[in-house]
Design an enzyme around this catalytic site. Structure first.
Site, short mmCIF file in Angstrom:
data_model
loop_
_atom_site.label_atom_id
_atom_site.label_comp_id
_atom_site.label_asym_id
_atom_site.label_seq_id
_atom_site.Cartn_x
_atom_site.Cartn_y
_atom_site.Cartn_z
N TYR A 142 34.36 41.69 41.07
CA TYR A 142 35.40 41.35 42.04
C TYR A 142 35.72 42.59 42.84
CZ TYR A 142 39.99 39.92 43.89
OH TYR A 142 41.05 39.62 44.70
N ASP A 237 32.88 50.72 43.30
CA ASP A 237 34.24 50.19 43.37
C ASP A 237 34.95 50.59 42.08
OD1 ASP A 237 36.60 48.86 43.43
OD2 ASP A 237 35.76 46.86 43.81
N LYS A 285 44.97 50.63 42.51
CA LYS A 285 45.66 50.49 41.23
C LYS A 285 46.33 51.80 40.78
CE LYS A 285 43.62 46.15 40.19
NZ LYS A 285 42.34 45.53 40.32
C1 PLP Z 1 41.89 44.78 41.65
C2 PLP Z 1 40.57 45.09 42.22
C3 PLP Z 1 40.31 45.06 43.61
C4 PLP Z 1 41.32 44.55 44.59
O1 PLP Z 1 42.46 45.32 44.66
P1 PLP Z 1 43.81 44.68 45.28
O2 PLP Z 1 44.75 45.84 45.31
O3 PLP Z 1 44.20 43.57 44.38
O4 PLP Z 1 43.45 44.20 46.64
C5 PLP Z 1 39.07 45.46 44.05
N1 PLP Z 1 38.13 45.88 43.19
C6 PLP Z 1 38.33 45.93 41.87
C7 PLP Z 1 37.26 46.42 40.97
C8 PLP Z 1 39.55 45.51 41.34
O5 PLP Z 1 39.72 45.52 40.01
#
Ligand code: PLP
Length: 445
Positions: A142, A237, A285
């Protein structure tokens, strides 16, 4: 006091599904969500005044526990000066210096407001840099909810049983190639089938959005080799893993492992470890300290294509917001002072051992991938290495396990396909109690 039930009834009148992010609605585990009015350390305090031991940690950011006094003080101090200036501010510079110091592959960094913005912008930058349109992502990873990336995306989209969202034009989706994670041959084949067309590969180096899945030895190094051969960018990511598993993210873990292997070349019998340096890294995060923040950064020659220096546009009214920067700076400084990663790994192992030994005693097949403060509990006998094997987890069993734990005051992510998180505030009696509850819940299955 207003109860969760009446708040949810009011919310459903006005907010689609009663929530501002789908997984919060408990659709995957059934029942209705509780509302939280306060969070402190490892605890959530619900609208009813119940105290829960929290393994969601606001989906990752709360590595220091909730409402940490140092982060709160940093926000309060910044607040004295106002909430937003719309001009450059000193906090942004301090934040950039911290990130670049922590993560060696990041030479330049741009702040934004969420992980979604970070990955969306990194993809645009990879396309702008290479002049190519296609990107590769992996099933179950994701990367937020932008159109190019919300395809076979795990997390809430998976939980709700429609992995692809309505509203994404087929012509966009055609530019996204989805491959199985941990599969080197599939990657080689995709590059061979699309010569000169792939702008970049985006990956969660440790997957945390279809449950927690770790890369097999050499897999991430293979991604690096193949992307470099084909002139495509490698995008890590690390929105979830950044500062959570290591202060330089998974790339820092790999670098440490490679350094350790170099010291003892032949004695371990393990596969050789390689450090992997991505071209771009996405963050979010933890760097917001609980406020909305994202960031992306990497090679200076790539980052310098961003406006105002270059032709790739990216912007944000509240980007680099002083309150959010102050909170994030405090969170990162705490990590630097405390270097809590070994402590967190010990907590993670304690939890893993408790779940495994309860499952073994019962003769129940279970997989508990864990590293540091991230873990998952899959009720399956199949080792989980990708999206397909993650789906072998028994969701009905998980649902019962989840609700038994919740009744006993332990809050796990309300889906069989989300990672769990620990914070430094979990150490001691809270984790002991939670392990007891989880073991009991397994016994009762
Ligand atoms: C949570 C998450 C996102 C998205 O971040 P948001 O602040 O919710 O838009 C993207 N990549 C990863 C790996 C994530 O865990």
């Amino acid at each position: 006091m207003t109860s969760s039930e009446s708040l949810f009834a009011r919310a459903k009148q006005l907010i689609p599904g009663g929530v501002n992010s789908p997984v919060r609605a408990f659709r995957s585990v059934g029942g209705s969500p509780f509302f939280v009015r306060r969070a402190e350390g490892a605890h959530l305090i619900t609208a009813e005044g119940r105290t829960l031991i929290d393994f969601v940690c606001t989906w990752g950011p709360a590595i220091h526990g909730h409402n940490h006094p140092r982060i709160r003080a940093a926000i309060a101090a910044a607040l004295d000066n106002g909430t937003s200036f719309g001009t450059p501010n000193p906090y942004e510079v301090e934040m950039a210096e911290l990130i670049v110091r922590f993560v060696p592959s990041i030479q330049k960094v741009r702040m934004c407001n969420s992980g979604t913005e970070a990955t969306m912008s990194a993809i645009r930058l990879a396309r702008g840099f290479t002049g190519r349109d296609k990107i590769i992502k992996f099933a179950g990873c994701y990367h937020g909810h932008s159109d190019s990336l919300l395809i076979k995306a795990g997390s809430g989209a998976l939980t709700h049983g429609h992995p692809d969202s309505a509203g994404i034009p087929a012509s966009f989706a055609r530019e996204t190639i989805v491959l199985p994670y941990n599969d080197c041959l599939a990657l080689d084949a995709a590059f061979a089938a699309n010569p000169g067309q792939i702008a970049g590969v985006i990956v969660e180096p440790y997957c945390g959005n279809v449950g927690f899945i770790m890369p097999e030895a050499g897999y991430l190094a293979h991604l690096r080799t193949v992307t470099a051969q084909h002139g495509a960018l490698l995008i890590f990511d690390e929105v979830m893993t950044g500062f959570r598993l290591h202060k330089a993210g998974v790339q820092g873990l790999l670098a440490d492992e490679a350094a350790a292997a170099a010291l003892e070349p032949s004695t371990t019998g393990l596969q050789p470890s390689h450090s992997v340096v991505p071209d771009l890294t996405c963050l979010g995060k933890i760097i917001g300290g609980g406020l909305p923040v994202g960031a992306f950064g990497g090679r200076a020659d790539v980052m310098d294509l961003l406006a105002p220096l270059g032709p790739v546009y990216q912007a944000g009214t509240l980007s680099g917001n002083p309150l959010a920067m102050a909170a994030g700076i405090a969170a990162l400084r705490l990590l630097e002072e405390q270097n809590p990663y070994q402590r967190l790994d010990a907590l993670g192992r304690q939890l893993r051992e408790a779940v495994l030994s309860a499952a073994t005693a019962k003769g129940l097949p279970v997989q508990v991938p864990q590293r540091g403060s991230m873990f998952s509990i899959f009720f399956t006998e199949t080792p989980v290495r990708d999206y397909t094997s993650a789906l072998t987890g028994d969701a009905a069993l998980f649902r019962r396990f989840f609700h038994t734990c919740l009744e006993q005051g332990v809050y796990l992510a309300p889906s069989a396909y989300e990672a769990g998180f620990l914070s430094t505030a979990h150490a001691g009696a809270d984790l002991d109690r939670a392990c007891e509850v989880m073991a009991g819940a397994i016994k009762a299955l």
